[in-house]
Scaffold this motif. Structure first.
Motif, PDB file in Angstrom:
ATOM      1  N   ASN A  73       0.844  -1.222  -0.063  1.00  0.00           N
ATOM      2  CA  ASN A  73       0.030  -0.020  -0.045  1.00  0.00           C
ATOM      3  C   ASN A  73       0.932   1.203  -0.018  1.00  0.00           C
ATOM      4  O   ASN A  73       0.528   2.246  -0.854  1.00  0.00           O
ATOM      5  CB  ASN A  73      -0.804  -0.098   1.238  1.00  0.00           C
ATOM      6  N   LEU A  74       1.841   1.357   0.776  1.00  0.00           N
ATOM      7  CA  LEU A  74       2.903   2.492   0.709  1.00  0.00           C
ATOM      8  C   LEU A  74       3.484   2.834  -0.823  1.00  0.00           C
ATOM      9  O   LEU A  74       3.595   3.739  -1.165  1.00  0.00           O
ATOM     10  CB  LEU A  74       3.930   2.212   1.825  1.00  0.00           C
ATOM     11  N   ALA A  75       3.847   1.473  -1.465  1.00  0.00           N
ATOM     12  CA  ALA A  75       4.430   1.521  -2.501  1.00  0.00           C
ATOM     13  C   ALA A  75       3.461   2.082  -3.709  1.00  0.00           C
ATOM     14  O   ALA A  75       3.609   3.116  -4.451  1.00  0.00           O
ATOM     15  CB  ALA A  75       4.997   0.217  -3.139  1.00  0.00           C
ATOM     16  N   LEU A  76       2.145   1.751  -3.601  1.00  0.00           N
ATOM     17  CA  LEU A  76       1.111   2.240  -4.474  1.00  0.00           C
ATOM     18  C   LEU A  76       0.715   3.715  -4.173  1.00  0.00           C
ATOM     19  O   LEU A  76       0.220   4.659  -5.094  1.00  0.00           O
ATOM     20  CB  LEU A  76      -0.128   1.387  -4.086  1.00  0.00           C
ATOM     21  N   ALA A  77       1.146   4.216  -2.916  1.00  0.00           N
ATOM     22  CA  ALA A  77       0.778   5.736  -2.662  1.00  0.00           C
ATOM     23  C   ALA A  77       1.938   6.575  -3.423  1.00  0.00           C
ATOM     24  O   ALA A  77       1.452   7.915  -3.510  1.00  0.00           O
ATOM     25  CB  ALA A  77       0.944   5.722  -1.038  1.00  0.00           C
ATOM     26  N   ALA A  78       2.801   6.010  -3.835  1.00  0.00           N
ATOM     27  CA  ALA A  78       3.806   6.783  -4.787  1.00  0.00           C
ATOM     28  C   ALA A  78       2.932   7.223  -6.163  1.00  0.00           C
ATOM     29  O   ALA A  78       3.767   8.147  -6.810  1.00  0.00           O
ATOM     30  CB  ALA A  78       5.004   6.018  -4.984  1.00  0.00           C
ATOM     31  N   ALA A  79       2.027   6.619  -6.629  1.00  0.00           N
ATOM     32  CA  ALA A  79       1.323   7.103  -7.820  1.00  0.00           C
ATOM     33  C   ALA A  79       0.620   8.323  -7.706  1.00  0.00           C
ATOM     34  O   ALA A  79       0.346   8.790  -6.682  1.00  0.00           O
ATOM     35  CB  ALA A  79       0.235   5.750  -8.132  1.00  0.00           C
ATOM     36  N   TRP A  85      -3.578   9.786   0.545  1.00  0.00           N
ATOM     37  CA  TRP A  85      -3.495   9.813   1.955  1.00  0.00           C
ATOM     38  C   TRP A  85      -4.100   8.443   2.280  1.00  0.00           C
ATOM     39  O   TRP A  85      -3.833   7.858   3.569  1.00  0.00           O
ATOM     40  CB  TRP A  85      -3.942  10.867   2.474  1.00  0.00           C
ATOM     41  N   VAL A  86      -5.056   7.929   1.711  1.00  0.00           N
ATOM     42  CA  VAL A  86      -6.025   6.769   2.181  1.00  0.00           C
ATOM     43  C   VAL A  86      -4.786   5.543   1.971  1.00  0.00           C
ATOM     44  O   VAL A  86      -4.742   4.652   3.102  1.00  0.00           O
ATOM     45  CB  VAL A  86      -7.172   6.552   1.312  1.00  0.00           C
ATOM     46  N   PHE A  92       0.480   2.321   6.662  1.00  0.00           N
ATOM     47  CA  PHE A  92       1.475   2.442   7.936  1.00  0.00           C
ATOM     48  C   PHE A  92       0.464   1.429   8.967  1.00  0.00           C
ATOM     49  O   PHE A  92       0.965   0.907   9.760  1.00  0.00           O
ATOM     50  CB  PHE A  92       1.120   3.846   8.369  1.00  0.00           C
ATOM     51  N   LEU A  93      -0.761   1.630   9.055  1.00  0.00           N
ATOM     52  CA  LEU A  93      -1.564   0.625   9.852  1.00  0.00           C
ATOM     53  C   LEU A  93      -1.334  -0.867   9.892  1.00  0.00           C
ATOM     54  O   LEU A  93      -1.078  -1.478  10.714  1.00  0.00           O
ATOM     55  CB  LEU A  93      -3.108   1.088   9.754  1.00  0.00           C
ATOM     56  N   ALA A 131     -11.678  -0.370  -4.290  1.00  0.00           N
ATOM     57  CA  ALA A 131     -12.281  -0.827  -5.786  1.00  0.00           C
ATOM     58  C   ALA A 131     -12.871   0.409  -6.083  1.00  0.00           C
ATOM     59  O   ALA A 131     -12.616   0.888  -7.317  1.00  0.00           O
ATOM     60  CB  ALA A 131     -13.339  -1.914  -5.408  1.00  0.00           C
ATOM     61  N   PHE A 132     -13.313   1.308  -5.416  1.00  0.00           N
ATOM     62  CA  PHE A 132     -13.998   2.553  -5.829  1.00  0.00           C
ATOM     63  C   PHE A 132     -12.740   3.565  -6.216  1.00  0.00           C
ATOM     64  O   PHE A 132     -12.990   4.313  -7.219  1.00  0.00           O
ATOM     65  CB  PHE A 132     -15.024   3.149  -4.977  1.00  0.00           C
ATOM     66  N   LEU A 133     -11.664   3.483  -5.523  1.00  0.00           N
ATOM     67  CA  LEU A 133     -10.543   4.477  -5.958  1.00  0.00           C
ATOM     68  C   LEU A 133      -9.865   3.999  -7.172  1.00  0.00           C
ATOM     69  O   LEU A 133      -9.329   4.744  -8.147  1.00  0.00           O
ATOM     70  CB  LEU A 133      -9.570   4.299  -4.991  1.00  0.00           C
TER      71      LEU A 133
END
Length: 199
Positions: A73-79, A85-86, A92-93, A131-133
């Motif tokens: 998830n942290l790697a996908l946040a780089a996109a 932030w989601v 992190f959680l 899924a919605f994101l």
């Protein structure tokens, strides 16, 4: 649908040479998502082969799964997408949950068995949100939605189980979670490959 319309849906500005280069650079590593998906499926098959296992082993398996999902998830946040932030928050959680799980796997198992239905509900809700994101960029976003709904239904069913039965349910949960994550990562990999070719 035009490329500008799609980009408008995910909250990025119209395509510019710099944005195209960034998209090409980020999606160039689509094969990492494919490897992650295959790895998740191998883990799922291995977990679902257990007839019985120790409490410590289950705690360690779940801990590593939390860590791996968190780093994904942290790697996908780089996109370059909105609501980044989601992804960071859930990443992190999950990393924190994985670290705590590995620190004391026996207590992790007991704690997870006690709150298993709540964990199912959290995972199900996150898959629905994800899924919605991904709806604007993935034509197969509905697979994540169905997975989330099924996990939510499983959460309510698990709430009525006894503690001893939850040991086996927890193993099955870990296997199903790994399988669905693997399928999702493989689908995401091919979506990224298509984006890379179009950039």
């Amino acid at each position: 649908m035009s490329e500008q319309a799609v980009q408008g849906d995910i909250g990025t500005p119209p395509a510019t040479p710099g944005l195209r280069a960034l998209t090409r650079e980020l999606t160039r590593y689509w094969w990492l998502s494919l490897i992650a998906g295959i790895s998740w499926i191998i883990v799922a098959v291995a977990i679902l082969q257990f007839d019985e296992t120790s409490v410590r082993t289950v705690g360690l398996i779940v801990g590593f799964m939390f860590l791996f999902a968190g780093f994904q998830n942290l790697a996908l946040a780089a996109a370059p997408i909105r609501f980044r932030w989601v992804w960071v928050t859930f990443g992190f959680l999950l990393v924190i949950a994985g670290t705590i799980s590995l620190a004391n796997p026996e207590d992790t198992f007991a704690g997870l068995a006690d709150m298993l239905s709540f964990l199912f509900l959290l995972v199900g809700l996150w898959w629905i949100v994800r899924a919605f994101l991904e709806q604007a960029v993935s034509p197969l976003w509905w697979l994540g939605l169905i997975s989330g709904v099924l996990m939510t239904v499983l959460a309510f069913w698990t709430a009525g189980q006894f503690f001893i039965e939850k040991a086996y349910v927890l193993l099955v949960f870990a296997g199903i979670w790994a399988l669905l994550e693997g399928i999702g990562d493989i689908v995401r990999a091919f979506d990224l490959r298509v984006l890379n070719r179009e950039a």
